[in-house]
Design a protein around this motif. Structure first.
Motif, mmCIF file in Angstrom:
data_model
loop_
_atom_site.group_PDB
_atom_site.id
_atom_site.type_symbol
_atom_site.label_atom_id
_atom_site.label_comp_id
_atom_site.label_asym_id
_atom_site.label_seq_id
_atom_site.Cartn_x
_atom_site.Cartn_y
_atom_site.Cartn_z
ATOM 1 N N ALA A 121 -11.398 30.039 -27.085
ATOM 2 C CA ALA A 121 -10.273 29.239 -27.565
ATOM 3 C C ALA A 121 -10.743 27.799 -27.770
ATOM 4 O O ALA A 121 -11.583 27.291 -27.025
ATOM 5 C CB ALA A 121 -9.133 29.283 -26.558
ATOM 6 N N ALA A 122 -10.189 27.169 -28.790
ATOM 7 C CA ALA A 122 -10.567 25.793 -29.104
ATOM 8 C C ALA A 122 -9.361 25.038 -29.638
ATOM 9 O O ALA A 122 -8.345 25.633 -29.998
ATOM 10 C CB ALA A 122 -11.688 25.781 -30.135
ATOM 11 N N VAL A 123 -9.500 23.724 -29.677
ATOM 12 C CA VAL A 123 -8.530 22.843 -30.317
ATOM 13 C C VAL A 123 -9.318 22.011 -31.317
ATOM 14 O O VAL A 123 -10.387 21.499 -30.993
ATOM 15 C CB VAL A 123 -7.835 21.922 -29.286
ATOM 16 C CG1 VAL A 123 -6.907 20.951 -29.970
ATOM 17 C CG2 VAL A 123 -7.093 22.743 -28.258
ATOM 18 N N VAL A 124 -8.773 21.887 -32.538
ATOM 19 C CA VAL A 124 -9.483 21.194 -33.617
ATOM 20 C C VAL A 124 -8.566 20.167 -34.268
ATOM 21 O O VAL A 124 -7.394 20.436 -34.508
ATOM 22 C CB VAL A 124 -9.958 22.204 -34.689
ATOM 23 C CG1 VAL A 124 -10.639 21.498 -35.843
ATOM 24 C CG2 VAL A 124 -10.876 23.247 -34.089
ATOM 25 N N ASP A 125 -9.138 18.999 -34.555
ATOM 26 C CA ASP A 125 -8.463 18.029 -35.409
ATOM 27 C C ASP A 125 -8.985 18.280 -36.817
ATOM 28 O O ASP A 125 -10.133 17.954 -37.121
ATOM 29 C CB ASP A 125 -8.780 16.601 -34.968
ATOM 30 C CG ASP A 125 -8.099 15.553 -35.829
ATOM 31 O OD1 ASP A 125 -7.398 15.924 -36.797
ATOM 32 O OD2 ASP A 125 -8.269 14.356 -35.543
ATOM 33 N N PRO A 126 -8.183 18.897 -37.690
ATOM 34 C CA PRO A 126 -8.666 19.274 -39.020
ATOM 35 C C PRO A 126 -9.128 18.101 -39.871
ATOM 36 O O PRO A 126 -9.937 18.278 -40.775
ATOM 37 C CB PRO A 126 -7.457 19.962 -39.670
ATOM 38 C CG PRO A 126 -6.527 20.286 -38.570
ATOM 39 C CD PRO A 126 -6.798 19.307 -37.481
#
Length: 134
Positions: A121-126
């Protein structure tokens, strides 16, 4: 913490100037030169550390505000030897809603579950592909 890194140099400088009774000439110059060098090195390390922590906090705030949930598939794993912090170098393919999938490298603590094909799982700032593996 970073203030504590900066303090020994000025303490030596104050000691060189205010010691009573006055020390010998060589003691005075030793304390003075040591104080100047310790101040320069301490301030350099202190400012560097402060900036690194500030950048990390700014990135965390940005991910909390604009980050989207994503998946990071491990493409390749290699050993990463970095002095006292050995770990794994991961090649990831990061994908999720609202942005084009991209590949990125990161260093992660050693974990036997981190093998090619595993999905994290990850979190990304597009906007700029800033990511965090959760």
């Amino acid at each position: 913490m970073f203030l504590a890194i900066c303090l020994p140099g000025p303490v030596l400088l104050v000691a060189a100037v205010t010691l009573d009774p006055p020390r010998s000439s060589s003691d005075f110059w030793g304390l003075l030169v040591g104080g100047v060098l310790a101040t320069a090195i301490g301030v350099g390390f202190g400012v560097f550390g402060w900036r690194v922590v500030g950048r990390s906090r700014r990135d965390a705030r940005r991910l909390a505000a604009a980050g989207v949930a994503a998946m990071a598939e491990i493409l390749a794993v290699a050993n990463h030897l970095d002095g006292e912090n050995p770990g794994l170098e991961l090649r990831l393919r990061i994908s999720g809603p609202g942005f084009t999938p991209f590949e990125a490298d990161t260093i992660h603590a050693d974990d036997p579950a981190l093998v090619p094909g595993a999905v994290l799982a990850a979190v990304v700032d597009p906007a700029d592909r800033l990511f965090l593996i959760i």
